[in-house]
Scaffold this active site. Structure first.
Site, PDB file in Angstrom:
ATOM      1  N   TYR A  17      -0.859 -40.739  29.215  1.00  0.00           N
ATOM      2  CA  TYR A  17      -0.005 -40.324  28.901  1.00  0.00           C
ATOM      3  C   TYR A  17       0.686 -39.858  27.463  1.00  0.00           C
ATOM      4  O   TYR A  17       0.244 -40.882  26.864  1.00  0.00           O
ATOM      5  CB  TYR A  17       1.751 -40.098  29.948  1.00  0.00           C
ATOM      6  N   TRP A  76       2.181 -37.004  23.840  1.00  0.00           N
ATOM      7  CA  TRP A  76       2.502 -36.160  22.991  1.00  0.00           C
ATOM      8  C   TRP A  76       1.363 -35.281  22.420  1.00  0.00           C
ATOM      9  O   TRP A  76       1.375 -34.409  21.804  1.00  0.00           O
ATOM     10  CB  TRP A  76       3.935 -36.023  22.053  1.00  0.00           C
TER      11      TRP A  76
END
Ligand SMILES: Nc1nc2c(c(=O)[nH]1)N[C@H]1C(S)=C(S)[C@@H](COP(=O)(O)OP(=O)(O)OC[C@H]3O[C@@H](n4cnc5c(=O)[nH]c(N)nc54)[C@H](O)[C@@H]3O)O[C@H]1N2
Ligand SMILES: Nc1nc2c(c(=O)[nH]1)N[C@H]1C(S)=C(S)[C@@H](COP(=O)(O)OP(=O)(O)OC[C@H]3O[C@@H](n4cnc5c(=O)[nH]c(N)nc54)[C@H](O)[C@@H]3O)O[C@H]1N2
Ligand SMILES: [Mo]
Length: 783
Positions: free
Chosen positions: A112, A114
């Site tokens: 996980y 960005w």
């Protein structure tokens, strides 16, 4: 001096990267952007700082012994710098060993995070495509942003993402709306960013448009600064995590004073009566009225009643910040906000209804058409095991354990290898001391990153990658009108590679190169992704995925230029003349022909499906649950810690850069504290303080301010975790303190915003911050 500029984009915006004599010297705002973010400047001095990783590395004990050796030394061992061919071979051998001995589900690569904004050089897509070629991996579901809503809202509205992307726009609110009741505020600091990057920052102008049109704002938040001052908002500093109690009380007044829209509830919703029995106390003898809520929220009952009447009289948006999902029982606030908006009967009207996350990203509240961008195909995952995203510590410790999740029982596989590319769990996860213990469990941890984050330091194998200014790409966001041709501005360090090249090299070792690359170069892929974008924009240009959806879609066709014309200009702005879309308008116009994707086709205020799960922490209708720790059960000196998103960076990214460093005090994170709370603890403005609870501790610098309500302290996330021998973070990472517990059996989302701490002056000598120091490195290279 010879200056050249290159167009580049990342999550915080588009810039002209200014290069002088081969060196990046400035990120100049894109000329189209009238409200640029300074965050992007952070890359300039960070790029080649000591925290940059300049060659592949392997942890010394792992290299000397076997995988799994001395995992307690992760983060303490030295690293050995090696040549790429040697590291590729080590990685290929380790994947093969784990897969053949334990099965592909022993590899956890939810990964996980960005990463960066380019469509092609997207680290997770690259990693997942690569691992799918090797047999697959255990994955994760949903996001840290709003996992609870991702699980909950499809039961209520049939979809979550659709309603995130079609939130009422500011122009519709300016033209038709009168009142915005903002739970969690509308924090402009967060609108600096967008997931896929952006051309221009439009959020501030949107809010100002509504203000100029006379729209009134109410800010329900522990922080006064959660709305821009121009809104002249009324500030209701409710206790953190008490929003559902407040919404219930608003609903109670509206219902008992017969201000609710019964016709709307009858035609468009199911289950209101069962909810009403709970609201009035018919089922549990507790009326959820304003007096009941006043003690839970610390908002006076008369204020609540007056607000309820005002909401019923005006065209009102019930706005909920995403942060409301990142707390204990984070399923409830969005469900209850929808219920409240349904009672007002304005869903489907311009300027009315509910909204998820104004200003949470730049594009929420914008009017632009939705652009479906092409992406790198990830292939098929041969493993079906997955976890709810925030259950990582639990997974590492819990092989064979079974957990509930949205009506399913999941059994955790036994993880031997963890691979992170484009994320920083030692930033994003809660209770980092507990994560660090669980982290000792797998045999091998691999991390691709460009800088020595706390995660990279705690890996066994570190694969150094390029940054967004060191490669060509294209960038676009779903609800942003700009498509940008990202140009490489500067070359990367000699031994640093694009993630694509890193995976290509390992795939070659495993005999999987053609499968991974399909014989294409990065340029070929970028061009192909652009081609797919042009095609889907021209065909339908929205989220619709099936032929039926496409036929029904009212989305206009968007014409994009061909590749050569696009590259020649460097960017393209998509334009349409369509009127602003109104969320749920087609459903409200004709619910029989345009039903929602729920079992009833209507808004489910009561969900038989959810009730059928039989969970004790999530019923069939929205309800109030006491959070596991909050001001309602705080004893003694307990304060509620709000660890919200940082204004000077994106999460932990560019924390080592000038913009983030300028926001620190003596190199540490500031913590906002109310004057009363500071005085009681003999804390003065600028004092070094220690925040602590049973889970951990961190240092920070006190900033005494009336902008935070009493009983609450606020410290942004993102400071790189820097624990001393006792686990106290010297730098100021709030996840040293937060609890790692799921929102409920339904969503299992993270609950960072539910956290009590104590705070005291730190009178011992201030320890040096080591967060940005690289680990000790020895050179093992042959060449
Ligand atoms: N206490 C608390 N904790 C929270 C939250 C909160 O509100 N409070 N919010 C949560 C939320 S909503 C989120 S989304 C998460 C965010 O958590 P993350 O998304 O994990 O945080 P980032 O710092 O963005 O991590 C991205 C990493 O990718 C690296 N990177 C950038 N570009 C590239 C690339 O091209 N290739 C590779 N390989 N790596 C790259 C960066 O250097 C960085 O280390 O945090 C969560 N944590
Ligand atoms: N500059 C910048 N912008 C970002 C990010 C970033 O790291 N930096 N991260 C991005 C990401 S990944 C996400 S998910 C979004 C997140 O967007 P949000 O979830 O909206 O972000 P937060 O800043 O955590 O929370 C917003 C506000 O909610 C308030 N709040 C917290 N708890 C409660 C509560 O219980 N009740 C009420 N009423 N208010 C509460 C806090 O005061 C806080 O300032 O932001 C995005 N935008
Ligand atoms: Mo997020």
């Amino acid at each position: 001096m010879a200056e050249r500029t290159y167009l580049t984009t990342n999550h915080w915006g588009t810039y002209r990267a200014v290069v002088e004599d081969g060196k990046l010297v400035e990120m100049r705002a894109f000329e189209e952007d009238k409200d640029p973010s300074s965050i992007g400047q952070g890359i300039v001095d960070a790029l080649n700082a000591p925290s940059r990783i300049t060659s592949p590395m392997v942890r010394e004990s792992w290299l000397r012994d076997v995988p799994g050796a001395r995992t307690d030394l992760r983060g303490k061992d030295r690293f050995v710098a090696l040549d790429w061919p040697e590291v590729e071979e080590l990685v290929a051998r380790e994947i093969t060993r784990v897969r053949d001995t334990h099965g592909s589900n022993a590899i956890y690569a939810g990964s996980y995070g960005w990463a960066s904004a380019g469509r092609f050089h997207h680290a997770q897509s690259q990693l997942k495509r690569f691992l799918n070629c090797t047999g697959g991996f255990t994955s994760s579901k949903f996001t840290y942003s709003f996992a609870a809503a991702e699980a909950m809202i499809p039961h209520v509205l049939g979809s979550y993402r659709e309603f995130l992307n079609t939130t009422n726009s500011w122009s519709a609110i300016a033209d038709h709306g009168q009142l915005v009741v903002a739970f969690g505020g509308i924090p402009i600091k967060n609108s600096q960013i967008d997931a896929g990057g952006m051309g221009v920052h439009s959020q501030r102008a949107g809010i100002e448009q509504a203000v100029a049109a006379g729209v009134e704002f109410v800010n329900i938040s522990p922080l006064k600064g959660d709305v821009i001052p121009e809104t002249n908002a009324e500030w209701l500093p409710a206790r953190p995590n008490s929003d559902v109690a407040l919404m219930l009380a608003l609903a109670h007044t509206i219902y008992t004073e017969k201000l609710h829209a019964q016709a709307f509830l009858d035609r468009y919703c199911v289950g209101f009566e069962r909810f009403a029995d709970y609201l009035t106390g018919a089922t549990d003898s507790v009326a959820k009225d304003a007096d009941w809520a006043a003690s839970l929220t610390e908002i006076p009952a008369d204020t609540i009643r007056a607000l309820a009447r005002r909401m019923a009289r005006r065209r009102t948006v019930v706005s909920v910040a995403w942060s409301l999902t990142r707390q204990d029982h984070g399923e409830q606030p969005f469900w209850m906000a929808i219920t409240l908006a349904a009672m007002l009967g304005q869903i489907g009207t311009p300027g009315g209804g509910f909204a998820f996350g104004f200003a949470a990203t730049n594009s929420i509240g914008a009017d632009y058409p939705l652009l479906k961008g092409g992406s790198l195909p990830q292939g098929q995952n041969g493993v079906t095991d997955y976890i709810p995203v925030a259950r990582i510590t639990d997974l590492l410790l819990g092989a064979g354990k079974t957990v509930e999740f949205d009506g399913h029982s999941l059994t955790y596989p036994d993880i031997k290898l963890v691979w992170w590319a484009g994320g920083n769990p030692y930033h994003h996860h809660q209770d980092l001391n507990a994560l660090a213990k669980a982290w000792e469990k797998p045999d091998t941890v691999i991390c691709n990153d460009w800088c020595w984050t706390p995660t990279a330091k705690r890996a066994d194998i570190v694969l150094p990658c390029t940054t967004h200014v060191e490669r060509d790409d294209i960038s676009m966001s779903q609800r942003d009108p700009y498509v940008i041709r990202v140009e490489q501005a500067v070359p990367p360090p000699a031994d640093v590679r694009n993630d694509y090249d890193i995976f290509t090299g390992i795939a070659r070792q495993m005999g999987l190169e053609t499968q991974f690359t399909e014989g294409k170069t990065a340029d070929d892929w970028i061009r192909e992704i652009y081609g797919k974008t042009v095609f889907s924009a021209g065909k339908v240009g929205d989220l619709a995925s099936t032929e039926v959806d496409q036929a029904k879609s009212d989305q206009p066709k968007l014409n994009l230029p061909d590749w050569e014309a696009f590259c020649a200009k460097g960017w393209h702005k998509v334009e349409t003349n369509d009127p602003p879309r109104v969320m749920l308008q087609s459903f409200v116009d004709d619910p029989e022909s345009n039903p929602l994707n729920t079992p009833s086709g209507k808004i489910e205020i009561f969900s038989e499906t959810v009730a059928g799960f039989g969970y004790r922490d999530c019923f069939g209708h929205p309800a109030w649950f006491d959070p596991y720790e909050w001001l309602g059960n705080a004893t003694g000196e307990g304060l509620h810690l709000i660890s919200n998103q940082p204004s000077t960076k994106l999460h932990s990214q560019l924390d080592q850069g000038a913009i983030s460093l300028a926001g620190k005090i003596d190199g540490r994170e500031p913590v906002l504290i109310n004057p009363q709370d500071a005085k009681r603890r003999a804390i003065a403005h600028g004092d070094l303080v220690r925040l602590f609870n049973a889970r951990g501790a961190c240092l920070a610098v006190a900033q005494v301010s009336d902008d935070v309500r009493d009983g609450v302290v606020q410290m942004a996330t993102g400071a790189w975790w820097d624990p001393d021998e006792t686990g106290m973070c010297r730098h100021g990472n709030p996840n040293a303190l937060t609890r790692d517990k799921g929102t409920s059996d339904l969503g299992q989302g993270p609950t960072a915003h539910t956290c009590l701490v104590k705070i005291e002056r730190f009178d011992r000598p201030a320890p040096a911050v080591r967060a940005f120091d690289p680990p000790e490195i020895i050179d093992g290279r042959q060449s």
